[in-house]
Design a protein around this motif. Structure first.
Motif, PDB file in Angstrom:
ATOM      1  N   ILE A  93       0.882  -1.162   0.000  1.00  0.00           N
ATOM      2  CA  ILE A  93       0.000   0.000   0.000  1.00  0.00           C
ATOM      3  C   ILE A  93       0.918   1.209   0.000  1.00  0.00           C
ATOM      4  O   ILE A  93       1.763   1.347   0.886  1.00  0.00           O
ATOM      5  N   GLN A  94       0.775   2.066  -0.996  1.00  0.00           N
ATOM      6  CA  GLN A  94       1.564   3.281  -1.079  1.00  0.00           C
ATOM      7  C   GLN A  94       0.746   4.449  -0.543  1.00  0.00           C
ATOM      8  O   GLN A  94      -0.483   4.391  -0.516  1.00  0.00           O
ATOM      9  N   THR A  95       1.442   5.522  -0.168  1.00  0.00           N
ATOM     10  CA  THR A  95       0.763   6.734   0.260  1.00  0.00           C
ATOM     11  C   THR A  95       1.144   7.872  -0.681  1.00  0.00           C
ATOM     12  O   THR A  95       2.232   7.876  -1.254  1.00  0.00           O
ATOM     13  N   ALA A  96       0.229   8.810  -0.844  1.00  0.00           N
ATOM     14  CA  ALA A  96       0.498   9.998  -1.667  1.00  0.00           C
ATOM     15  C   ALA A  96      -0.452  11.101  -1.245  1.00  0.00           C
ATOM     16  O   ALA A  96      -1.571  10.828  -0.817  1.00  0.00           O
ATOM     17  N   THR A  97      -0.007  12.326  -1.367  1.00  0.00           N
ATOM     18  CA  THR A  97      -0.914  13.445  -1.134  1.00  0.00           C
ATOM     19  C   THR A  97      -1.619  13.787  -2.434  1.00  0.00           C
ATOM     20  O   THR A  97      -1.069  13.622  -3.514  1.00  0.00           O
ATOM     21  N   SER A  98      -2.829  14.267  -2.313  1.00  0.00           N
ATOM     22  CA  SER A  98      -3.661  14.593  -3.487  1.00  0.00           C
ATOM     23  C   SER A  98      -3.599  16.070  -3.793  1.00  0.00           C
ATOM     24  O   SER A  98      -4.609  16.754  -3.832  1.00  0.00           O
ATOM     25  N   VAL A  99      -2.410  16.576  -4.019  1.00  0.00           N
ATOM     26  CA  VAL A  99      -2.279  17.997  -4.320  1.00  0.00           C
ATOM     27  C   VAL A  99      -2.025  18.256  -5.800  1.00  0.00           C
ATOM     28  O   VAL A  99      -2.251  19.353  -6.283  1.00  0.00           O
ATOM     29  N   LYS A 100      -1.553  17.224  -6.531  1.00  0.00           N
ATOM     30  CA  LYS A 100      -1.333  17.332  -7.970  1.00  0.00           C
ATOM     31  C   LYS A 100      -1.846  16.059  -8.625  1.00  0.00           C
ATOM     32  O   LYS A 100      -1.655  14.969  -8.097  1.00  0.00           O
ATOM     33  N   PRO A 101      -2.494  16.172  -9.783  1.00  0.00           N
ATOM     34  CA  PRO A 101      -2.972  14.964 -10.465  1.00  0.00           C
ATOM     35  C   PRO A 101      -1.854  13.959 -10.732  1.00  0.00           C
ATOM     36  O   PRO A 101      -2.072  12.752 -10.677  1.00  0.00           O
ATOM     37  N   GLU A 102      -0.639  14.444 -10.970  1.00  0.00           N
ATOM     38  CA  GLU A 102       0.490  13.559 -11.266  1.00  0.00           C
ATOM     39  C   GLU A 102       0.798  12.608 -10.113  1.00  0.00           C
ATOM     40  O   GLU A 102       1.346  11.524 -10.319  1.00  0.00           O
ATOM     41  N   ASN A 103       0.480  13.006  -8.884  1.00  0.00           N
ATOM     42  CA  ASN A 103       0.743  12.151  -7.720  1.00  0.00           C
ATOM     43  C   ASN A 103      -0.091  10.869  -7.763  1.00  0.00           C
ATOM     44  O   ASN A 103       0.242   9.899  -7.103  1.00  0.00           O
ATOM     45  N   MET A 104      -1.180  10.873  -8.524  1.00  0.00           N
ATOM     46  CA  MET A 104      -2.084   9.724  -8.576  1.00  0.00           C
ATOM     47  C   MET A 104      -1.754   8.778  -9.718  1.00  0.00           C
ATOM     48  O   MET A 104      -2.312   7.702  -9.819  1.00  0.00           O
ATOM     49  N   GLN A 105      -0.863   9.174 -10.586  1.00  0.00           N
ATOM     50  CA  GLN A 105      -0.577   8.389 -11.776  1.00  0.00           C
ATOM     51  C   GLN A 105       0.547   7.393 -11.513  1.00  0.00           C
ATOM     52  O   GLN A 105       1.372   7.584 -10.629  1.00  0.00           O
ATOM     53  N   GLY A 106       0.565   6.320 -12.288  1.00  0.00           N
ATOM     54  CA  GLY A 106       1.646   5.350 -12.224  1.00  0.00           C
ATOM     55  C   GLY A 106       1.406   4.167 -11.315  1.00  0.00           C
ATOM     56  O   GLY A 106       2.200   3.241 -11.290  1.00  0.00           O
ATOM     57  N   VAL A 107       0.327   4.176 -10.548  1.00  0.00           N
ATOM     58  CA  VAL A 107      -0.004   3.036  -9.690  1.00  0.00           C
ATOM     59  C   VAL A 107      -1.088   2.239 -10.407  1.00  0.00           C
ATOM     60  O   VAL A 107      -2.193   2.722 -10.594  1.00  0.00           O
ATOM     61  N   HIS A 108      -0.734   1.041 -10.831  1.00  0.00           N
ATOM     62  CA  HIS A 108      -1.691   0.200 -11.547  1.00  0.00           C
ATOM     63  C   HIS A 108      -1.562  -1.222 -11.038  1.00  0.00           C
ATOM     64  O   HIS A 108      -0.480  -1.679 -10.685  1.00  0.00           O
ATOM     65  N   ASP A 109      -2.667  -1.937 -10.986  1.00  0.00           N
ATOM     66  CA  ASP A 109      -2.670  -3.327 -10.562  1.00  0.00           C
ATOM     67  C   ASP A 109      -4.055  -3.885 -10.856  1.00  0.00           C
ATOM     68  O   ASP A 109      -5.043  -3.150 -10.830  1.00  0.00           O
ATOM     69  N   GLU A 110      -4.129  -5.177 -11.093  1.00  0.00           N
ATOM     70  CA  GLU A 110      -5.426  -5.806 -11.375  1.00  0.00           C
ATOM     71  C   GLU A 110      -6.393  -5.672 -10.206  1.00  0.00           C
ATOM     72  O   GLU A 110      -7.590  -5.593 -10.399  1.00  0.00           O
ATOM     73  N   GLY A 111      -5.881  -5.665  -8.984  1.00  0.00           N
ATOM     74  CA  GLY A 111      -6.738  -5.561  -7.812  1.00  0.00           C
ATOM     75  C   GLY A 111      -6.545  -4.270  -7.042  1.00  0.00           C
ATOM     76  O   GLY A 111      -6.781  -4.221  -5.841  1.00  0.00           O
ATOM     77  N   LEU A 112      -6.110  -3.209  -7.708  1.00  0.00           N
ATOM     78  CA  LEU A 112      -5.816  -1.938  -7.055  1.00  0.00           C
ATOM     79  C   LEU A 112      -7.026  -1.400  -6.298  1.00  0.00           C
ATOM     80  O   LEU A 112      -8.141  -1.367  -6.822  1.00  0.00           O
TER      81      LEU A 112
END
Length: 178
Positions: A93-112
């Protein structure tokens, strides 16, 4: 199948309540459960601030795991910015702040599974990146928070967009925690 097929269900869940009934505590049960449903699964916890993700959510998870059986304590490696299943560096499980759309990109998985904590504080420009990440049939987005502001995507989840979501309201006045 490891999960209920999300394509037969809504892939979006929204839970609102006031302070104190246990949204964060409940999410520290849901996220590890989802993580362990499939080998090398991924999760993402995000919120508007680093403090909420790391100091609140990671701290709550640490307490919950420490209070559990020794086997569970030994299963997880809890760090400031991620939670890993010991011995499996991609199972996390990764953590990220939601201040820029780019912070949400790049995490992919079949069961995400993406957990958006304090969802009412997430700016509208971030939500397309969050929703665009859950492209696989078993991906899931869970938004939790206090309904603080009417001009937010989180408010819309319970109103004009409610047909797209499984929604729940936890009444703080009914909680023994409050």
């Amino acid at each position: 199948e490891t999960f209920a097929p999300c394509d037969k269900l809504k892939k979006l869940i929204a839970v609102k309540s006031g302070n104190g009934p246990g949204k964060t505590a409940a999410s520290t049960v849901v996220m590890p459960f989802r993580l362990l449903q499939r080998m090398n699964n991924k999760g993402l916890i995000t919120s508007p601030t680093r403090r909420q993700v790391q100091d609140v959510w990671i701290s709550e998870l640490t307490k919950r795991v420490a209070a559990g059986p020794v086997e569970r304590q030994q299963m997880f490696d809890i760090q400031a910015t991620r939670v890993r299943v010991r011995g499996f560096p991609k199972w996390e499980i990764q953590t990220a702040t939601s201040v820029k759309p780019e912070n949400m990109q790049g995490v992919h998985d079949e069961g995400l599974t993406i957990l958006v904590d304090e969802a009412s504080g997430i700016e509208r420009k971030i939500w397309p990146a969050l929703k665009g990440t859950i492209t696989q049939p078993e991906n899931l987005l869970i938004a939790i928070g206090n309904p603080n502001d009417r001009d937010t995507e989180f408010f819309d989840m319970f109103n004009k967009d409610s047909v797209l979501y499984h929604t729940a309201t936890w009444n703080s006045e009914d909680s023994p925690n409050v």
